[in-house]
Design a protein around this motif. Structure first.
Motif, PDB file in Angstrom:
ATOM      1  N   GLY A  47       0.771  -1.276   0.000  1.00  0.00           N
ATOM      2  CA  GLY A  47       0.152   0.131   0.172  1.00  0.00           C
ATOM      3  C   GLY A  47       0.819   1.318  -0.131  1.00  0.00           C
ATOM      4  N   ALA A  48       0.064   2.359   0.008  1.00  0.00           N
ATOM      5  CA  ALA A  48       0.863   3.681  -0.035  1.00  0.00           C
ATOM      6  C   ALA A  48       1.629   4.010   1.257  1.00  0.00           C
ATOM      7  CB  ALA A  48      -0.102   4.718   0.023  1.00  0.00           C
ATOM      8  N   ALA A  49       1.199   3.265   2.381  1.00  0.00           N
ATOM      9  CA  ALA A  49       2.183   3.618   3.550  1.00  0.00           C
ATOM     10  C   ALA A  49       3.428   3.009   3.231  1.00  0.00           C
ATOM     11  CB  ALA A  49       1.500   3.181   4.738  1.00  0.00           C
ATOM     12  N   ALA A  50       3.573   1.639   2.929  1.00  0.00           N
ATOM     13  CA  ALA A  50       4.836   0.942   2.456  1.00  0.00           C
ATOM     14  C   ALA A  50       5.556   1.620   1.732  1.00  0.00           C
ATOM     15  CB  ALA A  50       4.559  -0.440   1.995  1.00  0.00           C
ATOM     16  N   PHE A  51       5.059   2.322   0.479  1.00  0.00           N
ATOM     17  CA  PHE A  51       5.776   3.157  -0.631  1.00  0.00           C
ATOM     18  C   PHE A  51       6.293   4.414   0.129  1.00  0.00           C
ATOM     19  CE2 PHE A  51       6.133   6.419  -3.927  1.00  0.00           C
ATOM     20  CZ  PHE A  51       6.685   5.483  -4.765  1.00  0.00           C
ATOM     21  N   ASP A  52       5.455   5.120   0.901  1.00  0.00           N
ATOM     22  CA  ASP A  52       6.112   6.325   1.476  1.00  0.00           C
ATOM     23  C   ASP A  52       7.285   6.148   2.354  1.00  0.00           C
ATOM     24  OD1 ASP A  52       4.029   7.678  -0.078  1.00  0.00           O
ATOM     25  OD2 ASP A  52       2.486   7.795   1.579  1.00  0.00           O
ATOM     26  N   ALA A  53       7.045   4.948   3.180  1.00  0.00           N
ATOM     27  CA  ALA A  53       8.028   4.831   4.246  1.00  0.00           C
ATOM     28  C   ALA A  53       9.455   4.543   3.550  1.00  0.00           C
ATOM     29  CB  ALA A  53       7.708   3.369   5.068  1.00  0.00           C
ATOM     30  N   GLY A  54       9.476   4.196   2.220  1.00  0.00           N
ATOM     31  CA  GLY A  54      10.949   3.951   1.757  1.00  0.00           C
ATOM     32  C   GLY A  54      11.439   5.372   0.869  1.00  0.00           C
ATOM     33  N   GLY A  55      10.696   6.392   1.018  1.00  0.00           N
ATOM     34  CA  GLY A  55      11.242   7.737   0.701  1.00  0.00           C
ATOM     35  C   GLY A  55      11.258   7.500  -0.868  1.00  0.00           C
ATOM     36  N   LEU A  56      10.815   6.944  -1.746  1.00  0.00           N
ATOM     37  CA  LEU A  56      10.834   6.922  -3.150  1.00  0.00           C
ATOM     38  C   LEU A  56       9.553   7.778  -3.747  1.00  0.00           C
ATOM     39  CD1 LEU A  56      10.887   3.164  -3.801  1.00  0.00           C
ATOM     40  CD2 LEU A  56      12.740   4.613  -3.845  1.00  0.00           C
ATOM     41  N   ARG A  57      10.032   8.286  -5.043  1.00  0.00           N
ATOM     42  CA  ARG A  57       9.014   9.295  -5.679  1.00  0.00           C
ATOM     43  C   ARG A  57       8.300   8.472  -6.675  1.00  0.00           C
ATOM     44  NH1 ARG A  57      11.691  14.861  -6.579  1.00  0.00           N
ATOM     45  NH2 ARG A  57      12.578  15.105  -4.384  1.00  0.00           N
ATOM     46  N   LEU A  58       9.127   7.506  -7.180  1.00  0.00           N
ATOM     47  CA  LEU A  58       8.567   6.584  -8.452  1.00  0.00           C
ATOM     48  C   LEU A  58       9.009   5.377  -8.285  1.00  0.00           C
ATOM     49  CD1 LEU A  58       6.744   6.638 -11.092  1.00  0.00           C
ATOM     50  CD2 LEU A  58       8.997   7.348 -12.064  1.00  0.00           C
ATOM     51  N   GLU A  63      -2.157 -12.951   6.904  1.00  0.00           N
ATOM     52  CA  GLU A  63      -0.674 -12.848   5.896  1.00  0.00           C
ATOM     53  C   GLU A  63       0.062 -11.672   6.346  1.00  0.00           C
ATOM     54  OE1 GLU A  63      -1.231 -12.970   2.050  1.00  0.00           O
ATOM     55  OE2 GLU A  63      -3.112 -14.135   2.083  1.00  0.00           O
ATOM     56  N   ARG A  64       1.189 -11.703   6.216  1.00  0.00           N
ATOM     57  CA  ARG A  64       2.448 -10.867   6.670  1.00  0.00           C
ATOM     58  C   ARG A  64       1.940  -9.450   5.603  1.00  0.00           C
ATOM     59  NH1 ARG A  64       8.073 -13.170   5.193  1.00  0.00           N
ATOM     60  NH2 ARG A  64       6.820 -13.622   3.429  1.00  0.00           N
ATOM     61  N   ARG A  65       2.433  -8.348   5.804  1.00  0.00           N
ATOM     62  CA  ARG A  65       1.955  -7.360   5.236  1.00  0.00           C
ATOM     63  C   ARG A  65       3.265  -6.493   4.992  1.00  0.00           C
ATOM     64  NH1 ARG A  65       1.726  -2.445   8.066  1.00  0.00           N
ATOM     65  NH2 ARG A  65       1.433  -2.575  10.327  1.00  0.00           N
ATOM     66  N   VAL A  66       3.349  -5.967   3.812  1.00  0.00           N
ATOM     67  CA  VAL A  66       4.442  -5.135   3.446  1.00  0.00           C
ATOM     68  C   VAL A  66       4.548  -3.686   4.328  1.00  0.00           C
ATOM     69  CG1 VAL A  66       5.963  -3.987   1.478  1.00  0.00           C
ATOM     70  CG2 VAL A  66       4.682  -6.095   1.272  1.00  0.00           C
ATOM     71  N   THR A  67       5.593  -3.321   4.761  1.00  0.00           N
ATOM     72  CA  THR A  67       5.687  -2.224   5.563  1.00  0.00           C
ATOM     73  C   THR A  67       6.824  -1.370   4.887  1.00  0.00           C
ATOM     74  OG1 THR A  67       7.298  -3.116   7.129  1.00  0.00           O
ATOM     75  CG2 THR A  67       5.024  -3.203   7.771  1.00  0.00           C
ATOM     76  N   LEU A  68       7.511  -1.766   4.193  1.00  0.00           N
ATOM     77  CA  LEU A  68       8.756  -0.768   3.625  1.00  0.00           C
ATOM     78  C   LEU A  68       9.015  -1.277   2.131  1.00  0.00           C
ATOM     79  CD1 LEU A  68      10.946   1.499   4.112  1.00  0.00           C
ATOM     80  CD2 LEU A  68      12.307  -0.716   3.912  1.00  0.00           C
ATOM     81  N   VAL A  69       9.055  -0.310   1.071  1.00  0.00           N
ATOM     82  CA  VAL A  69       9.629  -0.582  -0.356  1.00  0.00           C
ATOM     83  C   VAL A  69      10.619   0.385  -0.567  1.00  0.00           C
ATOM     84  CG1 VAL A  69       8.975  -1.051  -2.745  1.00  0.00           C
ATOM     85  CG2 VAL A  69       7.275  -1.640  -0.989  1.00  0.00           C
ATOM     86  N   THR A  70      11.772   0.057  -0.852  1.00  0.00           N
ATOM     87  CA  THR A  70      12.612   0.756  -1.242  1.00  0.00           C
ATOM     88  C   THR A  70      13.731   0.460  -2.369  1.00  0.00           C
ATOM     89  OG1 THR A  70      14.567   2.427  -0.429  1.00  0.00           O
ATOM     90  CG2 THR A  70      14.584   0.230   0.707  1.00  0.00           C
ATOM     91  N   LEU A  71      14.504   1.005  -3.248  1.00  0.00           N
ATOM     92  CA  LEU A  71      15.397   0.550  -3.920  1.00  0.00           C
ATOM     93  C   LEU A  71      16.439  -0.492  -3.318  1.00  0.00           C
ATOM     94  CD1 LEU A  71      15.958   3.522  -6.357  1.00  0.00           C
ATOM     95  CD2 LEU A  71      14.276   1.567  -6.472  1.00  0.00           C
ATOM     96  N   GLN A  72      16.733  -1.469  -4.020  1.00  0.00           N
ATOM     97  CA  GLN A  72      17.743  -2.254  -3.508  1.00  0.00           C
ATOM     98  C   GLN A  72      19.319  -1.891  -3.958  1.00  0.00           C
ATOM     99  OE1 GLN A  72      17.849  -5.108  -1.740  1.00  0.00           O
ATOM    100  NE2 GLN A  72      20.147  -5.123  -2.029  1.00  0.00           N
ATOM    101  N   THR A  73      19.934  -1.647  -3.094  1.00  0.00           N
ATOM    102  CA  THR A  73      21.183  -0.955  -3.458  1.00  0.00           C
ATOM    103  C   THR A  73      22.281  -2.140  -3.086  1.00  0.00           C
ATOM    104  OG1 THR A  73      21.682  -0.144  -1.232  1.00  0.00           O
ATOM    105  CG2 THR A  73      20.733   1.370  -2.993  1.00  0.00           C
ATOM    106  N   PHE A  74      23.370  -1.954  -3.955  1.00  0.00           N
ATOM    107  CA  PHE A  74      24.573  -2.860  -3.674  1.00  0.00           C
ATOM    108  C   PHE A  74      25.798  -2.473  -2.975  1.00  0.00           C
ATOM    109  CE2 PHE A  74      22.284  -4.266  -7.187  1.00  0.00           C
ATOM    110  CZ  PHE A  74      21.608  -5.652  -7.109  1.00  0.00           C
TER     111      PHE A  74
END
Length: 70
Positions: A28-39, A59-70
């Motif tokens: 959801g939007a909350a998980a997207f916003d938590a990651g600080g992404l714009r797009l 079910e588990r729920r996603v709380t954060l979505v952010t870019l994978q960095t290496f």
């Protein structure tokens, strides 16, 4: 955990990712916003975090979505 962006709606800031085993998981939007992404572009590798199910069931729920960095 790593995943791949599968769908994303910039209007609602929600979408889904595919786990490496091919399982789709919505976020959801909350998980997207938590990651600080714009797009988010379909096919991007992302890092996701889950919250444990409330009450020990469901079910588990996603709380954060952010870019994978290496």
């Amino acid at each position: 955990m790593q995943a791949t962006a599968f769908t994303f709606d910039p209007q609602t800031r929600s979408g889904s990712v595919l786990l490496d085993d091919g399982t789709p998981v919505p976020f959801g939007a909350a998980a997207f916003d938590a990651g600080g992404l714009r797009l988010l572009r379909v096919g991007q590798r992302v890092r996701i975090e889950f919250a444990a199910p409330e009450g020990g069931s469901g079910e588990r729920r996603v709380t954060l979505v952010t870019l994978q960095t290496f």
